[in-house]
Scaffold this motif. Structure first.
Motif, short mmCIF file in Angstrom:
data_model
loop_
_atom_site.label_atom_id
_atom_site.label_comp_id
_atom_site.label_asym_id
_atom_site.label_seq_id
_atom_site.Cartn_x
_atom_site.Cartn_y
_atom_site.Cartn_z
N TYR B 558 -20.65 -10.17 4.88
CA TYR B 558 -20.01 -11.34 4.27
C TYR B 558 -20.45 -12.62 4.98
O TYR B 558 -21.47 -12.63 5.67
N TYR B 559 -19.63 -13.67 4.87
CA TYR B 559 -20.06 -14.98 5.37
C TYR B 559 -20.04 -15.07 6.89
O TYR B 559 -19.22 -14.45 7.55
N LEU B 560 -20.94 -15.87 7.40
CA LEU B 560 -21.02 -16.19 8.82
C LEU B 560 -21.05 -14.96 9.73
O LEU B 560 -20.26 -14.86 10.66
N PRO B 561 -21.94 -14.02 9.48
CA PRO B 561 -22.01 -12.88 10.39
C PRO B 561 -22.48 -13.32 11.78
O PRO B 561 -22.26 -12.60 12.75
N GLY B 562 -23.10 -14.46 11.86
CA GLY B 562 -23.46 -15.03 13.16
C GLY B 562 -23.13 -16.49 13.10
O GLY B 562 -22.58 -16.98 12.11
N SER B 563 -23.43 -17.22 14.17
CA SER B 563 -23.20 -18.65 14.13
C SER B 563 -24.45 -19.32 13.56
O SER B 563 -25.56 -19.09 14.03
N ILE B 564 -24.26 -20.15 12.55
CA ILE B 564 -25.41 -20.80 11.93
C ILE B 564 -25.87 -21.99 12.75
O ILE B 564 -27.05 -22.21 12.97
N THR B 565 -24.89 -22.76 13.22
CA THR B 565 -25.24 -23.99 13.93
C THR B 565 -25.31 -23.79 15.43
O THR B 565 -25.57 -24.73 16.17
N GLY B 566 -24.99 -22.56 15.89
CA GLY B 566 -24.96 -22.34 17.33
C GLY B 566 -23.65 -22.78 17.96
O GLY B 566 -23.51 -22.77 19.18
N ARG B 567 -22.71 -23.24 17.14
CA ARG B 567 -21.40 -23.64 17.66
C ARG B 567 -20.34 -22.68 17.10
O ARG B 567 -20.61 -21.88 16.22
N ARG B 568 -19.09 -22.83 17.62
CA ARG B 568 -17.97 -22.14 16.98
C ARG B 568 -17.78 -22.77 15.60
O ARG B 568 -17.83 -23.98 15.46
N GLU B 569 -17.59 -21.94 14.59
CA GLU B 569 -17.48 -22.52 13.25
C GLU B 569 -16.62 -21.66 12.35
O GLU B 569 -16.42 -20.46 12.59
N THR B 570 -16.06 -22.28 11.37
CA THR B 570 -15.33 -21.54 10.34
C THR B 570 -15.53 -22.26 9.01
O THR B 570 -16.03 -23.39 8.98
N ILE B 571 -15.15 -21.60 7.92
CA ILE B 571 -15.38 -22.20 6.60
C ILE B 571 -14.12 -22.94 6.16
O ILE B 571 -13.03 -22.39 6.21
N VAL B 572 -14.30 -24.18 5.71
CA VAL B 572 -13.19 -24.91 5.12
C VAL B 572 -13.26 -24.73 3.62
O VAL B 572 -14.33 -24.91 3.01
N THR B 573 -12.14 -24.32 3.04
CA THR B 573 -12.13 -24.05 1.60
C THR B 573 -11.15 -24.98 0.90
O THR B 573 -10.35 -25.66 1.55
N SER B 574 -11.21 -24.99 -0.42
CA SER B 574 -10.33 -25.89 -1.17
C SER B 574 -8.91 -25.34 -1.15
O SER B 574 -8.70 -24.14 -1.05
N PRO B 575 -7.90 -26.22 -1.26
CA PRO B 575 -6.52 -25.80 -1.02
C PRO B 575 -5.98 -24.79 -2.03
O PRO B 575 -5.19 -23.93 -1.65
N ILE B 576 -6.34 -24.89 -3.29
CA ILE B 576 -5.76 -23.96 -4.27
C ILE B 576 -6.66 -22.77 -4.49
O ILE B 576 -6.25 -21.61 -4.37
N GLU B 577 -7.94 -23.03 -4.78
CA GLU B 577 -8.81 -21.94 -5.20
C GLU B 577 -9.52 -21.28 -4.03
O GLU B 577 -10.13 -20.23 -4.21
N ALA B 578 -9.47 -21.88 -2.87
CA ALA B 578 -10.19 -21.37 -1.70
C ALA B 578 -11.68 -21.22 -2.00
O ALA B 578 -12.29 -20.20 -1.71
N THR B 579 -12.23 -22.23 -2.62
CA THR B 579 -13.67 -22.29 -2.83
C THR B 579 -14.30 -22.96 -1.61
O THR B 579 -13.81 -24.01 -1.18
N PRO B 580 -15.35 -22.36 -1.04
CA PRO B 580 -15.92 -22.93 0.18
C PRO B 580 -16.35 -24.38 -0.03
O PRO B 580 -16.94 -24.72 -1.05
N GLN B 581 -16.02 -25.24 0.94
CA GLN B 581 -16.34 -26.66 0.80
C GLN B 581 -17.25 -27.18 1.89
O GLN B 581 -18.18 -27.89 1.61
N TYR B 582 -16.95 -26.83 3.11
CA TYR B 582 -17.90 -27.20 4.15
C TYR B 582 -17.71 -26.32 5.37
O TYR B 582 -16.74 -25.57 5.47
N LEU B 583 -18.69 -26.43 6.26
CA LEU B 583 -18.66 -25.62 7.47
C LEU B 583 -18.12 -26.48 8.60
O LEU B 583 -18.65 -27.55 8.89
#
Lengths: 337, 841, 119
Positions: B558-583
Motif C-alpha cells: 500500500y501507500y508509503l512503504p518507505g519514506s519518499i522524502t527521507g523525512r517522517r511523513e504521513t498522508i493528509v486526506t480530505s475530511p469527508i471522503e478521505a481522498t489523499p490530498q498531500y504528503l
C-alpha cells in the motif's frame, strides 16, 4: 408541643429522638405537604427506574443467552430504534409532564394567605432567624426555628457571607441562600414534631456542623410562644445569675451577641435573648446542657473547629459557672403562657 | 460489505533497504532522551501512565475520606484536611484523570486506528502532555504543603474569593487548572485535525472506527465547553488579585455567574468524559462479539445529538438557586432529551451482542459491568432531572452516588475494558485473564457496595462534603458499608496493578497482536512507524472485509512503504471522503516541546506564588521555545511526489487545504467561544444589576471608539495589502515586512486607544461591575493582540530569513486568520462597551 | 485508481448539524427571553412569554420542516450509491431532525403548564 420542664428533660427528649434519628432528616419520612409530594414522586421514580433497569438487564441477558429467534429480533436496527428512541420518548414525556405538573402544583400550594413569614440568614456557620412579631416588629433568634402546624410558612432566605443552602428534608426541598439575593421557600408542616435541617451547600470550614432544628407546633401554641419570644430576656434575680450577667457584659460577649433588655446588642453572632430555651448549643452540635455550654465557651474550636467565636479560656471556673447559669436562665420563651 | 479487491498502489518486491530506512527515520531516542520524543505512541504511553497515576492518587484520597466517614464523629482527618482532600479528589479526578486519560487514549490509539503514522502535530501533542505532567504534579503536591485548595472542585465564589479564602490554595486551583485546560484544548485541536485530515485513504466518515467519531465529538465539545470555565477562572483570579468585583454582590457582581459559567463547562464535561468511553465500548463490543456494530449510523447520530443536548443542561446543577420554575423546566426537558442518545447507544450495543456471540473474556465483563452501572446511573440521572425530586436530592449523597455511577460506570469500567482489550496491541504479552476476572469482580462488587448505599444515605438526609456526622442520624451502618465497598474496589485496582507489573511489556514492534481477531487498523502489524504501508480502506471493518489486508500492508503493497522524502511523513486526506490530498512531513524528536511546557508551567505556578518577575521571564522563555520549534516547521515546498498507482501528491499545502489552517480555525473557535462566554457574562450581569450601568452622559465620548474601530479596520486592510506583497521566490520581502509590522502596530494602537479612552472617562475596573466588565473586554482583546504581535514579528523574521514567500506562506495565512479574528472580536467589544449602555438607557 | 471519491465541499457534513442547531437556538431563545422578561414589569409577563414561545417554536418547526422536506427531496434525486455524501448523511440528518423535534417539543411542553417567572 408538650415541653419537658427542664434542660435535662429536653436532653432526654433529644436522645429519645436520636432513637428514631433516621426519621428526623429523611426525604422519605415527610412531615409536610411539600415533602410528601416529593416523596410520592420519589417512589414513582424508583419504580420506573427499577423497571427500566430490569428491562435493560433482561435485554442483555437475552442478547447473550436467548433463543436465536429472540436474538435475531434484538439484533435488528428497528429494535434499536424502538427500544432506544420510541420507548424512552413515550416514558420520558410522561415523566416530564408529571414533573412539570408537580412544579405547577408546588407553585399552587397555599403560601400567602395567613402565611407566617420567617427570615433566615445563612452565616458562617450558623443561622440568623428573624420572626415577625405583632405589627411586624422583628424578633431576633438563631439556630432553631419554630413554625405552626398546618399554616403555610414563607421563608425569606438570605446569605451574609458565602452561599448556604436551607434544607429541612422532612418538610420539603432545599433552596440556596446566595449573597446579594433573597430566595424564598414555602413549607407547610402537617404534623407536629422536631425536624432536623442542615446546610446543604458547602460553605467552608465546619459546614458539616451547620445544622438546625425546626419545631412544628400547634398553631395556638406557636402564637403563644411567639408572644413570649418577643419579650426581653429574663431579668436575673438570684445572686449567681446577676453575677453571670455582669460577667457577660464585662467580658465583651455583648460585642457579638445581643440579649434584649440589656446593654448587650452585638449582631455579629447569634442572638442569645432566650438561649436557655434552646435545645442545643453550637448550632445543633451539642445538646444544651451546662457541661456542653461551658465546653463551647472555653473549647469551642474543638467542638466546632473553625467557628468564628474566640475561646474564652481566661474565665475562672466560678466565673464560668455564673456565666453559664445566667445564660441557661434566659428562657422566657420556654415558660408556659 | 466486501468491496472489489483494490489495485495495489505499490508493487512487490520492495527494495531491500526500504524498511530499515523507514525504521531508522522513525527510530525513537535512546534511554533518557526518550523525553524528547514526540511520536504519538511514546507520548501516548506517558500520557496514559500519568493519567493513571493521578487516578491512583485521587483514589487514595477517596479511601482516606471513606475511612473518615466510616464511623460517626470520627477524628481520623481534621476538618480542614478533609475539606482539602475532597476538593482535591474531585479536581484531580475530573481535570487530571478523566479528561487527560481519554485524550491520552486518543493520542495513543487514533493514528494507528485511522491508518496514520502519527498525529498531525506531534510536537503540540508532546507539549500538551508535558504541560499537563509538570502542572499536574505541582498542583497535586500542594496537598503536602497544606496549600491545597479547600473550596470544592466547583470552587463557588464567594467562598473562594480573597475575602473567604485568603490563602494560596484557590490561586493554585485557578491558575493550575486553567493551565491544564489549555493543555486539554491543545490536545483537542490535535485530535480534531487528526481525525478529519489524517485518515487512511478511502476511510470515508461513514467507515471511520466509532472511537474516531467519539473523539471527534469529544474534541469538538472541549472547544465549546472549556472556554467557559477558562473565562470563569480568569474572572475569579482577576477578582482575587486586582479586586475586579465579578462575583461580589455589593458592587453589582453575582455569585451565580460563576455557577452558570462553571456548569456550562461542567455538564458537557460529563459527556466529554463519557463519549470516548462509549467509543471504546463501540470498538470492543463488535470485536468481542465478532459482529459489525448494529446501527452504526444511529450511534453516530446519538453522538452528535449528545454533543448538542449536553449544552442545554447546565442549570440542571442550579435547580435550587431560586431561578424561576419555568427556566428550570427547560433544563429538565433537555435532560430528558439527552437520555435518548444514551438509550440508542445502549440498545445498539445490545443488538450487536445479539447479532454475534460475545466471548465472555475480561474486556467483555467490564463492558457488561459498564452497561449495568451506567444504566443505573442514567436512571438516577433522569430522577435528578425531575426538578422537585432534585430539590431534595441536590447536594446529598444521592447525587454522589448518581454521578459516581455515571462516571465510574460510564468511564472507568470502559477504560479498564479498553486496557484489557488493547494491551495486546501495545505489549509483548497480554494481561492475565485469570487476574482480570478477579479484578473485574472485585471492582464491580466493590463499586456497587460502596456507592449503592449512598443513594439511601442521601435520601436519609446526608449532605455532600461533610467531614463528619453525628451518630444519631442513623447514617453510620450505610457509611460503614460504603467504606468496605471502597476498599474492595481498591483491592481490584491493586490486583490490576499487579497484573500490569507481571504482564505489561510495552513494545512498539513486537506485540502480542490481534488476539481478538478484531477488525480495525490498530490491529495491523505495527512498528515504530505504525503500519508498514498505509492501506486503502473500503469497509468499516477492514480486517474482516478486506481479505489479506494485514499481509499486504506488512509486505508494503500500500501507500508509503518507505519514506519518499527521507523525512517522517504521513498522508493528509480530505475530511469527508478521505481522498489523499498531500504528503505531510512530520517533525522528529526535540527538546523544545518539553522545555516550552516546563517554562509555561513555571510561568503559571510562579504567578500563583506572586513571583511576577520570575514568572515573566519563564513566560518569555516559553514563547522563545515555541518560536524555536516553529522556525523549522513549515519547511520549503518540494516537488510533488508519486505515492503509487499514479497518484501524485504535493508535499506542501497552504490555505484551507493545509492541516495547519484547520488547526487555526479550531483555535479561533476556542477564542470565539471564550468571547461569547464573556458576552453572555456581560449581558447576564446587566440583567442582574442594571443599576450599575452608567447613563450615556457618563460614558467615554463616541469619538474614541470610532478612532479605535477605524484603526482596527485599517489594520485588517494593511495586512491584506501585506499579503498581496508577499515576495515571489528569492526576492526581497521588504515591503511585506514593513506592512506586516505596521499592521501589528495598528492593532496594538487600537487597544491602547480604547483603554486610555475608558481611563480618561474616569472608569475604573474595581469600582463596580460595569467597570470590571469593560476592562475585561480590553483584557480579552489584549490576550489576542499579544499573540498577533508575536506572530507578526515571527512572520517578519521568517521573511527576513527567506522562509516566507508567496508559496511557502502558511505562517502568513495563520497570522491573517488570527489577525482578522482579533479585529472582529475587538469590534464586537467596542460595540458592547460603548453601544450597549446607550441602547440600554 | 478509481477508489477515491472527488473531494466535495463540507456542506453535507454541516447539514447534519442544522437540526440540533435549531434545537439549540430555540432552547436559547426561550431561556433568554424568560430571563429577560422576568427582569421587566410583571404586568404582561405571561402574554410576552406566550408570544415568544409561539414565535420561537413556529420558527423552529418551520426550520425543521424545510430541512426535512429538502432532505426527502434530495433523497429522491440523489443516486443511491453516493455514500458518504448522499444517503448516509441524509438519513443521519433525518434521524437528528427527529431527535431535535423531540427536544423542541419537550422544551415547549412546560410553557403550557408553568407561568412565567414564578418561583
Amino acid at each position: 408541643m408538650r415541653r419537658a420542664p427542664a434542660g435535662g428533660g429536653i436532653l432526654a427528649g433529644s436522645l429519645l429522638l436520636g432513637g428514631c434519628g433516621r426519621d428526623v432528616q429523611s426525604v422519605l419520612a415527610p412531615g409536610g405537604i411539600q415533602a410528601a409530594q416529593i416523596a410520592d414522586l420519589a417512589w414513582l421514580l424508583f419504580g420506573f427506574g427499577t423497571l427500566v433497569l430490569a428491562m435493560v438487564v433482561a435485554a442483555v441477558w437475552l442478547a447473550l443467552r436467548g433463543s436465536s429467534r429472540i436474538r435475531r429480533i434484538l439484533a435488528r436496527e428497528n429494535a434499536v430504534l424502538t427500544l432506544g428512541i420510541a420507548f424512552p420518548a413515550v416514558t420520558l414525556t410522561l415523566l416530564l409532564g408529571y414533573g412539570v405538573w408537580l412544579m405547577r402544583s408546588h407553585l399552587d400550594l397555599p403560601r400567602d394567605r395567613n402565611a407566617v413569614g420567617i427570615e433566615v440568614v445563612g452565616e458562617q456557620w450558623w443561622w440568623r432567624v428573624t420572626y415577625s412579631g405583632a405589627h411586624g416588629t422583628p424578633i431576633a433568634s438563631a439556630n432553631e426555628i419554630r413554625i405552626p402546624v398546618g399554616v403555610p410558612v414563607g421563608f425569606k432566605l438570605r446569605a451574609a457571607d458565602v452561599i448556604h443552602s436551607f434544607w429541612v428534608p422532612s418538610l420539603g426541598g432545599k433552596v440556596d441562600m446566595i449573597p446579594g439575593r433573597t430566595t424564598q421557600l414555602h413549607l407547610t408542616a402537617e404534623r407536629p414534631g422536631i425536624y432536623r435541617g442542615q446546610c446543604a451547600e458547602y460553605c467552608g470550614g465546619p459546614h458539616a456542623l451547620m445544622a438546625f432544628e425546626v419545631m412544628a407546633m400547634p398553631a395556638a401554641d406557636y402564637a403563644a410562644w411567639l408572644q413570649r419570644a418577643a419579650e426581653p430576656a429574663t431579668t436575673p434575680v438570684s445572686e449567681i445569675t446577676q453575677r453571670g450577667q455582669s460577667l457577660f457584659l464585662a467580658t465583651g460577649c455583648g460585642a457579638c451577641h445581643a440579649v434584649r433588655g440589656t446593654s448587650a446588642t452585638g449582631t455579629l453572632g447569634p442572638d442569645l435573648t432566650h438561649i436557655g430555651a434552646r435545645r442545643s448549643v453550637g448550632i445543633d452540635t451539642l445538646p444544651l446542657t451546662r457541661e456542653n455550654l461551658t465546653r463551647f465557651i472555653t473549647d469551642g474550636q474543638h467542638v466546632k473547629p473553625g467557628n468564628l467565636m474566640p475561646e474564652f479560656r481566661v474565665l475562672q471556673p466560678p466565673e464560668l459557672d455564673a456565666l453559664v447559669t445566667y445564660l441557661l436562665s434566659l428562657k422566657v420563651a420556654d415558660r408556659h403562657g | 460489505m466486501a468491496d472489489t479487491a483494490p489495485e495495489y498502489p505499490n508493487r512487490l518486491p520492495r527494495p531491500r533497504r526500504e524498511q530499515a530506512e523507514l525504521a531508522a527515520i522513525w527510530a525513537r531516542p535512546r534511554s533518557w532522551r526518550i523525553v524528547t520524543d514526540v511520536n504519538n505512541t511514546v507520548i501516548g504511553y506517558f500520557y496514559v501512565g500519568t493519567a493513571m497515576l493521578f487516578f491512583l492518587l485521587a483514589g487514595i484520597l477517596a479511601l482516606l475520606m471513606r475511612l473518615q466517614l466510616a464511623v460517626p464523629s470520627n477524628t481520623f482527618l481534621s476538618q480542614e484536611t478533609y475539606n482539602q482532600i475532597f476538593t482535591m479528589h474531585g479536581t484531580v479526578m475530573m481535570f487530571l484523570f478523566a479528561v487527560p486519560v481519554v485524550e491520552a487514549m486518543g493520542i495513543l490509539l487514533l493514528p494507528q486506528m485511522l491508518g496514520a503514522r502519527d498525529q498531525p502535530f506531534p510536537r503540540l501533542g508532546a507539549f500538551a502532555f508535558w504541560a499537563y505532567f509538570v502542572g499536574g504534579l505541582i498542583f497535586f503536591s500542594t496537598l503536602f504543603f497544606d496549600l491545597a485548595p479547600s473550596g470544592g472542585w466547583f470552587m463557588y465564589p464567594p467562598l473562594t474569593s480573597s475575602q473567604f479564602s485568603p490563602g494560596m490554595g484557590a490561586d493554585f486551583w485557578l491558575l493550575g487548572i486553567g493551565f491544564i485546560e489549555i493543555s486539554a484544548i491543545a490536545g483537542a485541536i490535535e485530535i480534531i485535525v487528526g481525525v478529519l485530515r489524517t485518515r487512511a485513504p478511502g476511510m470515508t466518515l461513514d467507515k471511520m472506527p466509532m472511537f474516531g467519531w467519539t473523539m471527534l465529538i469529544f474534541a469538538g465539545m472541549i472547544v465549546f465547553a472549556f472556554p467557559a470555565v477558562i473565562l470563569a477562572t480568569l474572572l475569579l483570579e482577576l477578582e482575587r488579585t486586582f479586586d475586579w468585583p465579578f462575583f461580589i454582590a455589593a458592587r453589582g457582581g453575582d455569585a451565580l455567574l460563576w455557577q452558570h459559567l462553571f456548569w456550562f463547562f461542567g455538564h458537557p464535561e460529563v459527556y466529554i468524559i463519557f463519549l470516548p468511553a462509549a467509543g471504546m465500548v463501540s470498538m470492543i463490543v463488535p470485536a468481542m462479539s465478532g459482529a459489525t456494530l448494529v446501527g452504526y449510523r444511529f450511534v453516530v447520530v446519538a453522538l452528535i445529538a449528545t454533543g448538542f443536548f449536553s449544552f442545554g443542561l447546565w442549570v440542571h446543577h442550579m435547580f435550587t438557586t431560586g431561578i424561576p420554575a419555568l427556566s428550570l423546566s427547560f433544563f429538565s426537558a433537555a435532560s430528558m432529551a439527552v437520555a435518548l442518545p444514551s438509550g440508542i447507544q445502549i440498545f445498539a450495543w445490545i443488538a450487536t451482542i445479539a447479532s454475534g456471540r460475545l466471548r465472555l473474556l475480561t474486556p467483555s465483563l467490564f463492558v457488561l459491568g459498564f452497561l449495568f452501572i451506567f444504566t443505573l446511573g442514567g436512571l438516577t440521572g433522569v430522577m435528578v432531572a425531575m426538578v422537585p425530586f432534585d430539590w431534595q436530592a441536590h447536594d446529598t449523597y444521592f447525587v454522589v452516588a448518581h454521578f459516581h455511577y455515571v462516571l465510574v460506570g460510564g468511564m472507568v469500567f470502559p477504560l479498564f475494558a479498553a486496557f484489557y482489550y488493547w494491551t495486546p496491541a501495545f505489549s509483548r504479552r497480554t494481561l492475565s485473564e485469570r487476574l482480570g476476572r478477579w479484578t473485574f469482580w472485585l471492582m464491580f462488587a466493590g463499586f456497587n457496595i460502596a456507592f449503592f448505599p449512598m443513594h439511601i444515605s442521601g435520601l436519609m438526609g446526608m449532605p455532600r462534603r461533610v467531614y463528619t456526622y453525628p451518630a444519631v442520624m442513623g447514617w453510620d451502618v450505610l457509611n460503614m458499608i460504603s467504606t468496605i465497598g471502597a476498599f474492595l474496589f481498591a483491592a481490584g485496582i491493586a490486583l490490576f496493578l499487579i497484573d500490569l507489573v507481571r504482564n505489561l511489556r510495552p513494545s512498539l514492534s513486537d506485540t502480542a497482536g490481534n488476539i481478538w481477531k478484531a477488525a480495525t487498523l490498530e490491529w495491523l502489524p505495527n512498528d515504530v512507524y505504525g503500519p508498514r504501508s498505509i492501506p486503502i480502506v473500503t469497509s468499516v471493518d477492514p480486517l474482516w472485509d478486506q481479505p489479506h489486508l494485514a499481509e499486504d500492508v506488512e509486505a508494503g503493497r500500500y501507500y508509503l512503504p518507505g519514506s519518499i522524502t527521507g523525512r517522517r511523513e504521513t498522508i493528509v486526506t480530505s475530511p469527508i471522503e478521505a481522498t489523499p490530498q498531500y504528503l505531510l512531513s512530520l517533525p522528529g524528536p526535540g527538546w523544545t516541546p518539553l522545555l516550552a511546557a516546563i517554562f509555561t508551567a513555571a510561568f503559571f505556578m510562579l504567578l500563583t506564588v506572586k513571583a511576577v518577575t520570575l514568572a515573566v521571564i519563564c513566560g518569555a522563555l516559553a514563547v522563545a521555545m515555541v518560536i524555536v520549534w516553529m522556525w523549522d516547521s513549515d519547511p520549503k515546498p518540494l516537488a510533488a511526489v508519486d505515492i503509487g498507482s499514479g497518484i501524485k501528491l504535493p508535499t506542501y499545502a497552504a490555505g484551507s487545504l493545509s492541516h495547519s489552517w484547520w488547526a487555526m480555525i479550531v483555535l479561533l473557535l476556542v477564542a470565539g467561544s471564550l468571547y461569547l462566554a464573556y458576552v453572555f457574562s456581560y449581558l447576564y450581569l446587566w440583567t442582574v444589576s442594571p443599576q450599575f450601568w452608567p447613563k450615556p452622559a457618563a460614558l467615554a465620548p463616541v469619538t474614541a471608539p470610532a478612532v479605535s474601530a477605524l484603526l482596527l479596520v485599517a489594520g485588517s486592510a494593511i495586512l491584506v495589502a501585506a499579503g498581496r506583497l508577499l515576495p515571489r521566490n528569492r526576492r526581497s520581502g521588504r515591503r511585506f515586512e514593513v506592512l506586516a509590522g505596521l499592521a501589528a502596530v495598528t492593532l496594538a494602537a487600537a487597544l491602547m486607544t480604547e483603554v486610555s479612552a475608558q481611563w480618561r472617562a474616569g472608569l475604573r475596573p474595581e469600582t463596580d461591575i460595569h467597570g470590571a466588565l469593560v476592562y475585561m473586554a480590553a483584557f480579552l482583546q489584549a490576550q489576542m493582540v499579544l499573540p498577533v504581535v508575536i506572530m507578526a514579528g515571527f512572520a517578519v523574521a521568517r521573511s527576513l530569513g527567506g522562509r516566507l514567500d508567496r508559496e511557502q506562506r502558511v505562517v502568513f495565512d495563520n497570522l491573517s486568520l488570527l489577525y482578522h479574528y482579533t479585529v472582529g472580536q475587538s469590534l464586537l467589544g467596542l460595540l458592547l462597551a460603548h453601544g450597549f449602555p446607550r441602547l440600554a438607557a | 485508481m478509481s477508489a477515491f471519491k472527488p473531494v466535495r465541499p463540507l456542506g453535507d457534513f454541516w447539514r447534519v448539524l442544522i437540526a440540533p442547531a435549531i434545537w439549540f437556538a430555540h432552547f436559547s431563545v426561550l431561556y433568554a427571553s424568560e430571563a429577560l422578561i422576568c427582569t421587566g414589569p410583571p404586568a404582561d409577563r405571561g402574554t410576552t412569554m406566550g408570544w415568544t414561545v409561539l414565535l420561537a417554536t413556529a420558527a423552529a418547526s418551520a426550520g425543521l420542516v424545510v430541512l426535512v422536506a429538502g432532505l426527502l427531496r434530495s433523497g429522491n434525486t440523489a443516486p443511491p450509491t453516493s455514500d458518504p455524501g448522499g444517503s448516509w448523511f441524509r438519513r443521519a440528518s433525518l434521524l437528528l431532525a427527529l431527535l431535535s423535534a423531540l427536544g423542541i417539543i419537550w422544551t415547549t411542553l412546560p410553557t403550557a403548564v408553568l407561568p412565567a417567572c414564578a418561583f
